[in-house]
Design a protein around this motif. Structure first.
Motif, PDB file in Angstrom:
ATOM      1  N   TRP A 407       0.851  -1.189   0.000  1.00  0.00           N
ATOM      2  CA  TRP A 407       0.000   0.000   0.000  1.00  0.00           C
ATOM      3  C   TRP A 407       0.885   1.235   0.000  1.00  0.00           C
ATOM      4  CZ3 TRP A 407      -3.778  -1.472   4.543  1.00  0.00           C
ATOM      5  CH2 TRP A 407      -4.504  -2.619   4.183  1.00  0.00           C
ATOM      6  N   ILE A 408       0.700   2.086  -0.997  1.00  0.00           N
ATOM      7  CA  ILE A 408       1.412   3.351  -1.070  1.00  0.00           C
ATOM      8  C   ILE A 408       0.389   4.470  -0.924  1.00  0.00           C
ATOM      9  CG2 ILE A 408       2.858   4.869  -2.474  1.00  0.00           C
ATOM     10  CD1 ILE A 408       3.958   2.420  -3.864  1.00  0.00           C
ATOM     11  N   TYR A 409       0.595   5.313   0.069  1.00  0.00           N
ATOM     12  CA  TYR A 409      -0.298   6.432   0.318  1.00  0.00           C
ATOM     13  C   TYR A 409       0.329   7.712  -0.222  1.00  0.00           C
ATOM     14  CZ  TYR A 409      -2.894   3.247   3.240  1.00  0.00           C
ATOM     15  OH  TYR A 409      -3.626   2.178   3.674  1.00  0.00           O
ATOM     16  N   ALA A 410      -0.506   8.557  -0.798  1.00  0.00           N
ATOM     17  CA  ALA A 410      -0.027   9.815  -1.367  1.00  0.00           C
ATOM     18  C   ALA A 410      -1.024  10.917  -1.067  1.00  0.00           C
ATOM     19  CB  ALA A 410       0.176   9.686  -2.880  1.00  0.00           C
ATOM     20  N   SER A 411      -0.511  12.123  -0.847  1.00  0.00           N
ATOM     21  CA  SER A 411      -1.388  13.292  -0.730  1.00  0.00           C
ATOM     22  C   SER A 411      -2.185  13.450  -2.020  1.00  0.00           C
ATOM     23  CB  SER A 411      -0.549  14.544  -0.461  1.00  0.00           C
ATOM     24  OG  SER A 411       0.100  14.454   0.781  1.00  0.00           O
ATOM     25  N   PRO A 412      -3.315  14.185  -1.978  1.00  0.00           N
ATOM     26  CA  PRO A 412      -4.264  14.145  -3.093  1.00  0.00           C
ATOM     27  C   PRO A 412      -3.868  14.908  -4.347  1.00  0.00           C
ATOM     28  CG  PRO A 412      -5.071  15.594  -1.357  1.00  0.00           C
ATOM     29  CD  PRO A 412      -3.868  14.902  -0.807  1.00  0.00           C
ATOM     30  N   ASP A 413      -2.742  15.574  -4.372  1.00  0.00           N
ATOM     31  CA  ASP A 413      -2.336  16.248  -5.604  1.00  0.00           C
ATOM     32  C   ASP A 413      -2.074  15.210  -6.700  1.00  0.00           C
ATOM     33  OD1 ASP A 413      -0.187  17.418  -7.548  1.00  0.00           O
ATOM     34  OD2 ASP A 413      -1.031  19.164  -6.522  1.00  0.00           O
ATOM     35  N   TYR A 451      -3.441   4.537   6.588  1.00  0.00           N
ATOM     36  CA  TYR A 451      -2.797   3.610   7.515  1.00  0.00           C
ATOM     37  C   TYR A 451      -1.314   3.970   7.608  1.00  0.00           C
ATOM     38  CZ  TYR A 451      -6.789   0.472   7.962  1.00  0.00           C
ATOM     39  OH  TYR A 451      -8.016  -0.066   8.245  1.00  0.00           O
ATOM     40  N   GLY A 452      -0.697   3.454   8.639  1.00  0.00           N
ATOM     41  CA  GLY A 452       0.727   3.685   8.786  1.00  0.00           C
ATOM     42  C   GLY A 452       1.025   5.052   9.366  1.00  0.00           C
ATOM     43  N   GLY A 461      -0.736  19.471   6.708  1.00  0.00           N
ATOM     44  CA  GLY A 461      -0.799  19.937   5.332  1.00  0.00           C
ATOM     45  C   GLY A 461       0.491  19.711   4.574  1.00  0.00           C
ATOM     46  N   LEU A 462       1.212  18.637   4.894  1.00  0.00           N
ATOM     47  CA  LEU A 462       2.497  18.355   4.260  1.00  0.00           C
ATOM     48  C   LEU A 462       2.328  17.403   3.080  1.00  0.00           C
ATOM     49  CD1 LEU A 462       4.642  17.682   7.457  1.00  0.00           C
ATOM     50  CD2 LEU A 462       4.643  19.761   6.069  1.00  0.00           C
ATOM     51  N   PRO A 463       3.002  17.632   1.973  1.00  0.00           N
ATOM     52  CA  PRO A 463       3.068  16.603   0.928  1.00  0.00           C
ATOM     53  C   PRO A 463       3.639  15.321   1.542  1.00  0.00           C
ATOM     54  CG  PRO A 463       3.955  18.688   0.136  1.00  0.00           C
ATOM     55  CD  PRO A 463       3.753  18.848   1.614  1.00  0.00           C
ATOM     56  N   THR A 464       2.909  14.238   1.435  1.00  0.00           N
ATOM     57  CA  THR A 464       3.239  13.028   2.203  1.00  0.00           C
ATOM     58  C   THR A 464       3.130  11.784   1.339  1.00  0.00           C
ATOM     59  OG1 THR A 464       2.453  14.023   4.269  1.00  0.00           O
ATOM     60  CG2 THR A 464       2.585  11.628   4.194  1.00  0.00           C
ATOM     61  N   PHE A 465       4.100  10.908   1.491  1.00  0.00           N
ATOM     62  CA  PHE A 465       4.038   9.550   0.957  1.00  0.00           C
ATOM     63  C   PHE A 465       4.201   8.580   2.121  1.00  0.00           C
ATOM     64  CE2 PHE A 465       5.900  11.631  -2.924  1.00  0.00           C
ATOM     65  CZ  PHE A 465       4.838  11.373  -3.781  1.00  0.00           C
ATOM     66  N   GLY A 466       3.501   7.435   2.042  1.00  0.00           N
ATOM     67  CA  GLY A 466       3.654   6.388   3.042  1.00  0.00           C
ATOM     68  C   GLY A 466       3.603   5.033   2.378  1.00  0.00           C
ATOM     69  N   VAL A 467       4.233   4.057   2.983  1.00  0.00           N
ATOM     70  CA  VAL A 467       4.212   2.697   2.445  1.00  0.00           C
ATOM     71  C   VAL A 467       4.083   1.714   3.591  1.00  0.00           C
ATOM     72  CG1 VAL A 467       6.717   2.461   2.492  1.00  0.00           C
ATOM     73  CG2 VAL A 467       5.404   1.010   0.960  1.00  0.00           C
ATOM     74  N   GLN A 468       3.316   0.663   3.355  1.00  0.00           N
ATOM     75  CA  GLN A 468       3.292  -0.469   4.286  1.00  0.00           C
ATOM     76  C   GLN A 468       2.830  -1.713   3.558  1.00  0.00           C
ATOM     77  OE1 GLN A 468       0.393   0.583   7.397  1.00  0.00           O
ATOM     78  NE2 GLN A 468      -0.977  -0.916   6.508  1.00  0.00           N
TER      79      GLN A 468
END
Length: 520
Positions: A407-413, A451-452, A461-468
């Motif tokens: 799962w890779i999470y990304a901000s909505p841009d 998640y994560g 309000g930070l540009p964010t990526f996440g992985v798990q």
């Protein structure tokens, strides 16, 4: 120097002062946004790291295993050129008993029959060597029984809404699933096309944590968690979300043993439950470090915040720190003067502590250091790396033959979502499911929650990526080195090297990233 064919083909960075291409001399400016396979952790090295960790067993905060893990990481970040490395410490009380598969300090005898246990309940109450003997009572949520002074048998009820977030949540983009361990064979492509153990294990385990909190005031003599899971799924299962210390003993049993315990409870029989141990003082700390960028130490410094947790019951529940170490080591090959932004590394330790982050919020490094967030312009989180997809098979579990979803999470841009999809494709990461919660997915449905540890980014309000990884067989002490996939780990790291490079080089002010209110 003469540039190699690989460098010409892929544009890999070099740290040399200049390079010669076609007889012309060019200044060698490393490309932070590209992955150099020569700098990337190898599969063999990933296995060596994880074997060292596995040798000491679960890395729960304050244990010898966790301290060794933290020492390895601290040395690793220092060797990468990180500076201002510091521990933010405090002391706490933890439960010490025998750890699965050693059941010498916990037992259950029901109606004279020795019951095979799967594990003890995290942070549960303790008994003396004789245990506590009491009548059994079956829990009925629709008609709650009197439980004071009794041993409660609790069977979790499946919650479709919990499983939905794992099995059928929508997404933005996806890379194709591939066969595992031999790639290139046809495999089902739907998220729920194989019956992974992930959703039911998560569902039932979190139900036990909720139940502990709900029933504590009723003063039971003990609790037996009679799971709907088979023996392999339940072996070494560790309660999550992690409760604070409570004053009655609890244990886990699998479906077969649970059926027998339910029968005993309904027949009005008695049992003796024993969990021996002690509560001891231990030290915890968050580890902070910085890989300096070109403006480090000045008012113009901008920092990309890398975060993960370092505590967990299995080989990879907590191995995001290895992932971050690999990312930072890759970036350390680029000279500081050519790193546009600083990398701030935060290794948290509260995920599996008694009461988890909510109890220890006042010990957070950012709470204790006003202004520590001032230079942060983006966030990246990593956890649960190099995992394998399992399905139930009788009383066992076996690999499904399909790659486990990442799962890779990304901000909505949209540019960030596309960057995540491109990084997964570029680095051959199969079954990468890119989500941006809070907006409809590709099929118009909810993409579920964040998640994560990446979810914190949205609150600032930070540009964010996440992985798990998708977990499943990794909530347990039984998740050891034989369940680690070094190939997947390396590809996940490569994907996030590319995404960290994206955040280090992109005009972040141009991205549309809303600030989401923090839940109460």
């Amino acid at each position: 120097m003469t540039v190699t064919r690989q460098q010409l083909l892929f544009g890999f960075a070099t740290t040399a002062a200049a390079m010669v291409v076609g007889g012309r001399t060019f200044a060698a400016v490393p490309d932070v946004s590209r992955v150099n396979p020569e700098w990337l952790v190898s599969e063999d090295e990933a296995m060596r790291w994880h074997r060292l960790k596995d040798a000491k067993g679960p890395a729960l905060t304050g244990t010898a295993s966790w301290r060794d893990f933290m020492a390895f990481l601290e040395t690793g970040f220092r060797d990468c050129g990180c500076v201002d490395i510091q521990r933010s410490p405090w002391t706490f009380t933890r439960l010490r008993t025998s750890d699965w598969p050693d059941d010498s300090r916990w037992s259950l005898v029901s109606d004279g029959r020795q019951v095979t246990l799967s594990n003890y309940g995290a942070n549960c109450g303790l008994t003396g060597p004789d245990g506590v003997t009491a009548p059994l009572v079956m829990w009925d949520a629709m008609n709650p029984p009197e439980v004071e002074g009794r041993i409660v048998v609790f069977r979790p009820t499946p919650r479709p809404e919990v499983r939905e977030a794992f099995e059928n949540a929508d997404y933005e983009r996806m890379t194709p699933f591939d066969s595992w361990p031999v790639e290139g064979r046809p495999v089902p492509q739907g998220q729920d096309a194989v019956q992974s153990v992930a959703a039911p294990v998560w569902d039932e385990m979190t139900a036990t944590s909720t139940f502990v909190q709900e029933i504590a005031a009723a003063r039971p003599a003990g609790v037996v968690f009679a799971m709907n899971l088979n023996a392999a799924q339940t072996a070494g299962l560790y309660t999550f979300r992690v409760p604070d210390h409570y004053d009655f003993p609890s244990v886990y049993v699998d479906r077969t043993q649970g059926d027998a315990m339910i029968g005993d409870a309904r027949a009005g029989r008695s049992a003796t439950l024993r969990v021996e141990g002690e509560r001891v003082q231990a030290e915890a700390w968050q580890l902070m470090a910085w890989l300096p960028g070109r403006d480090y130490g000045t008012d113009g410094d901008q920092q990309v915040h890398l975060r993960t947790h370092t505590d967990g019951p299995s080989i990879s529940q907590d191995n995001g720190a290895f992932g971050l170490l690999a990312v930072v080591r890759h970036m350390s090959n680029i000279p500081q003067a050519q790193r546009p932004r600083t990398l701030m590394i935060e290794l948290d330790c509260r995920h599996f502590m008694p009461g988890a982050e909510r109890v220890w919020a006042h010990q957070d490094y950012f709470e204790k250091n006003a202004g520590a967030r001032d230079g942060i312009v983006a966030m990246v989180a990593m956890e649960h790396l190099g995992q394998i997809d399992y399905v139930a098979d009788g009383d066992a579990i076996r690999p499904s033959g399909r790659s486990l979803p990442t799962w890779i999470y990304a901000s909505p841009d949209p540019r960030m979502i596309e960057a995540a999809h491109k990084a997964a494709r570029d680095n051959h990461l199969p079954s990468a499911i890119i989500r941006s919660p809070g907006r409809p997915g590709a099929h118009g449905r909810s993409q579920g929650p964040w998640y994560g540890m990446s979810k914190e980014g949205q609150y600032f309000g930070l540009p964010t990526f996440g992985v798990q990884g998708d977990l499943g067989a990794y909530w347990a002490f039984s998740g050891r080195i034989d369940r680690f996939d070094a190939r997947a780990f390396r590809r996940q790291v490569a994907t996030f090297v590319q995404l960290v490079g994206y955040l280090m080089t992109t005009d972040l002010d141009a991205l549309d990233v809303p600030r989401v209110p923090r839940p109460d």
